[in-house]
Design an enzyme around this catalytic site. Sequence first.
Site, short mmCIF file in Angstrom:
data_model
loop_
_atom_site.label_atom_id
_atom_site.label_comp_id
_atom_site.label_asym_id
_atom_site.label_seq_id
_atom_site.Cartn_x
_atom_site.Cartn_y
_atom_site.Cartn_z
N GLU A 344 0.83 -1.22 0.00
CA GLU A 344 0.00 0.00 0.00
C GLU A 344 0.86 1.26 0.00
OE1 GLU A 344 -2.93 -0.52 -0.75
OE2 GLU A 344 -3.01 -2.63 -0.25
N ASP A 423 3.70 -4.26 -5.84
CA ASP A 423 4.33 -5.49 -5.32
C ASP A 423 5.85 -5.36 -5.31
OD1 ASP A 423 2.00 -6.82 -4.75
OD2 ASP A 423 2.00 -8.04 -6.58
ZN LIG Z 1 -2.69 -2.62 -4.59
#
Ligand SMILES: [Zn+2]
Length: 486
Positions: A344, A423
């Site tokens: 996030e 990621d």
């Molecule tokens: Zn995401």
Amino acid sequence: MDDRQDTKDAKDAPEARDAPGAKDVPGAPEGPAGSTAVPSEPDGASRENPGPAGAGGDGESGDGAGGDGEKRRLRWEAGAALAVLGAVIVAVVAFTTPWQALAAGAPDVTPDPARDFTAAQIARAAAFDAATSVPSYLSYGLGILFAGVLVLTPFGTRLLGRLKGPWWLRVILGVLLLTALVQALRWPLGMWFEVRLREYGLSTQDWAAWTGDRLKSMGVNIVLLSIMALAVVALARKVRRWWIPAAAGAFTLTVVASFVYPVVFEPLFNDFHSMPEGSLRTNLLAMAERDGVPVEDVLVADASRRTTALNAYVSGFGATRRIVVYDTLLKAPQAEVELVAAHELGHAARRDVLNGTLVGALGAAFGAVLLFLAFDLVRRRAKVASLADPRAVGVLLGLMSLAGVLSGPAQNAISRHVEARADVHALDLTKDPVTFVAMQKRLAATNISDLSPDPVEYLLYASHPSTPERIALARAWAGLNGVPAP
Ligand SMILES: [Zn+2]
């Protein structure tokens, strides 16, 4: 910028949680093919005249009003604006989308569910996918069918022709009527989907809570759609080149909605509190600081009132930006929660919500100009002469809904690249691909994610890469960075 692994369980969720707040909202009108009980009406010119359109006048209202040359010129101008806006969108998307998640030289790792999941897990995911596919596709198809009926037949015009009152009231009532109609038609499909979620232990709601969620989300839709429809009809009544203020208004409304989304809309569906003091909170804030992303607080949403699924997301921008984790996630090992938070932070660091909002707002402006042009192509079929006529609200909602459906796959494709970058950001920040893979496996098992989505599902619904793709990315990252691969 949701971290939901499973794309499908989101489709019927009440919240429109993914980034540019308003983007998800105009998907309203959806429903059945012809109810036929509507008496036919005289065709052609609108029952309601746009009225004396002060200075600069209307002209666009009735068939044949205004010279043909004038009309052609107006269309040409709008067409040119559409081309410019389209080019700007392509340029912004090309510039802001991270097309390559990993640097050159990363090893090629083929996604393979069988490497990380047992046969039983794979079978359960496939069974859940099959069980939810039917109501999902039916709901999707119903939406397209209803929008098509509104746009290509006089059904909506005739239905809304029965409404009485001043034009603005008829616009609001029209939005209300069509939204309620489509909700009523989709209601059984939504229940079917919810029953499946309960069978698989993913839903924690009773029918009262489920109904409340649905009605609230319908209320939000009605408010936002009414604002848009009132603006379009009011402008079409007053301004010949109404696509100019409409495009500016659509842009502004999208930005404002995305900005206020976390503080206005999210609290309608969930309660939020600050993550309690403790090592998890301390570690998350320290990680954010290390990352150069100023975060004052991490919020916890009471998602467990609705679901057992694990998730986290970032929403808002500037003063409203917030990182939210589901309370369901807090039961996971701390290192895994930190990895989710690191992902996030990646969204926050790269301003993904702001970029998404910009693209969404440009898309909304593009849609407003396209509406001006497309309406001309369908008004004879819908038997309504002008968007200045409140009966045209059916065509308006139908076109907006179709635009949402058609642009969905492109939005998903962009989103998958953005998610892959987040990621990689999480891996760069934590340097811990082993925990990353453990976290992915936990999310997939708990959320019953589709481990091998078929191409159509992937195109229509997948806002994230699939779990095996995300795990493969972590292995490629490990190879690139000389860290032992999980
Ligand atoms: Zn995401």
